[in-house]
Enzyme design. Structure first.
Site, mmCIF file in Angstrom:
data_model
loop_
_atom_site.group_PDB
_atom_site.id
_atom_site.type_symbol
_atom_site.label_atom_id
_atom_site.label_comp_id
_atom_site.label_asym_id
_atom_site.label_seq_id
_atom_site.Cartn_x
_atom_site.Cartn_y
_atom_site.Cartn_z
ATOM 1 N N ASP A 197 -65.154 15.666 -16.293
ATOM 2 C CA ASP A 197 -64.865 14.650 -15.296
ATOM 3 C C ASP A 197 -64.434 13.347 -15.962
ATOM 4 O O ASP A 197 -65.161 12.800 -16.791
ATOM 5 C CB ASP A 197 -66.119 14.425 -14.439
ATOM 6 N N TYR A 244 -40.701 15.723 -4.491
ATOM 7 C CA TYR A 244 -41.877 15.104 -3.868
ATOM 8 C C TYR A 244 -41.540 14.640 -2.454
ATOM 9 O O TYR A 244 -40.374 14.328 -2.168
ATOM 10 C CB TYR A 244 -42.359 13.907 -4.690
ATOM 11 N N ASP A 278 -53.098 10.714 -14.393
ATOM 12 C CA ASP A 278 -52.148 11.598 -13.725
ATOM 13 C C ASP A 278 -52.949 12.502 -12.802
ATOM 14 O O ASP A 278 -53.322 13.616 -13.168
ATOM 15 C CB ASP A 278 -51.366 12.405 -14.753
ATOM 16 N N SER A 279 -53.252 12.000 -11.619
ATOM 17 C CA SER A 279 -54.129 12.719 -10.699
ATOM 18 C C SER A 279 -53.343 13.311 -9.545
ATOM 19 O O SER A 279 -52.199 12.961 -9.291
ATOM 20 C CB SER A 279 -55.191 11.768 -10.138
ATOM 21 N N SER A 280 -54.008 14.207 -8.825
ATOM 22 C CA SER A 280 -53.461 14.674 -7.556
ATOM 23 C C SER A 280 -53.680 13.579 -6.519
ATOM 24 O O SER A 280 -54.204 12.503 -6.828
ATOM 25 C CB SER A 280 -54.153 15.978 -7.137
ATOM 26 N N ASP A 281 -53.282 13.833 -5.280
ATOM 27 C CA ASP A 281 -53.396 12.818 -4.238
ATOM 28 C C ASP A 281 -54.864 12.511 -3.917
ATOM 29 O O ASP A 281 -55.749 13.313 -4.236
ATOM 30 C CB ASP A 281 -52.650 13.279 -2.981
ATOM 31 N N GLU A 332 -59.438 16.726 -18.546
ATOM 32 C CA GLU A 332 -58.991 17.477 -17.364
ATOM 33 C C GLU A 332 -60.174 18.267 -16.809
ATOM 34 O O GLU A 332 -60.869 18.956 -17.561
ATOM 35 C CB GLU A 332 -57.844 18.413 -17.742
#
Length: 250
Positions: A100, A186, A118-121, A69
């Site tokens: 990273d 969402y 599991d990333s952000s947009d 993370e």
């Protein structure tokens, strides 16, 4: 957000709420885990709220979870304010790395059975996690027969993004698919995942591991079971046609 409990919001975008976080976390974890015959070692890229680690740790065959993370603040906030999620970060199966994910993958060739992103947009720092180069990099970090699963957005809001992400996945993996899950808070109430597999025998639509109701109760599963697994890959016609068209045009 009174009706949904506490929420984690990054740059104005809802990442999860206490009321419905479980559907996303269970799906992104168990769709790939139950598509692999023996998922002993799992890498999570992102997932700083701890929810994915919490769910992956439930799978009885998983022995080791490595998480990378980049945002320390997310880890701190989740542990303090959303302990139901943050507790996953402290599970004994989990080894947490701050850094990273892209760089981490470069240094860990052939080490994981499953890689979950599991990333952000795809805006700012997370943009590179949706490119063909990232899927190629994940491929090198997998063991033979390995599987990847990445958050891939919703076709209701951005069908072009979904098709491009799936094509990037297909460029690296002989087997790839797109699945969906309901998450009411969402945008559009839905989110999707692209899954890729190194083995041509992998069939994402049919789970290799099926848990009994008593197993699922013991694991405190609220959303996922084998029927939900199969249903995740039953897509509306407009999505299915767009994905097929994009594949034919490439």
């Amino acid at each position: 957000m009174k009706s949904h409990g506490k929420a984690l919001i990054l740059d104005g975008i809802i990442q999860c709420t206490e009321k419905d976080e479980f559907s996303y976390q269970e799906a992104i974890a168990f769709l790939p885990l139950c598509s692999h015959p023996n998922p002993k070692t799992v890498l999570i890229v992102g997932g700083g709220d701890g929810g994915v680690a919490r769910e992956v740790a439930k799978h009885p065959e998983v022995e080791r979870i490595v998480q990378v993370e980049i945002d320390v603040k997310v880890l701190e906030v989740s542990k303090k304010y959303m302990p139901l999620l943050g507790a996953g970060l402290d599970h004994p199966k989990v080894t947490l790395n701050i850094g990273d994910g892209f760089e981490f993958l470069k240094q860990h060739e052939g080490q994981f059975d499953v890689i979950i992103t599991d990333s952000s947009d795809p805006i700012g720092p997370a943009e590179c996690l949706f490119q063909a180069s990232y899927f190629s990099l994940m491929k090198t970090a997998l063991k033979p027969g390995g599987i990847v699963c990445s958050q891939a957005g919703t076709a209701w809001a951005n069908l072009d993004h979904v098709t491009q992400t799936l094509l990037h996945c297909k460029s690296a993996f002989p087997v790839a698919s797109y699945g969906i899950v309901a998450v009411p808070t969402y945008p559009t109430g839905q989110i999707g995942f692209v899954l890729g597999g190194l083995s041509v025998e992998t069939n994402f639509k049919e789970p290799t591991k099926v848990f009994s109701d008593s197993d699922l109760d013991q694991m405190k599963m609220k959303y996922y079971d084998d029927e939900v697994h199969r249903a995740a890959f039953v897509l509306p016609r407009f999505i299915r046609k767009a994905l097929h068209q994009a594949n034919d045009d490439k």
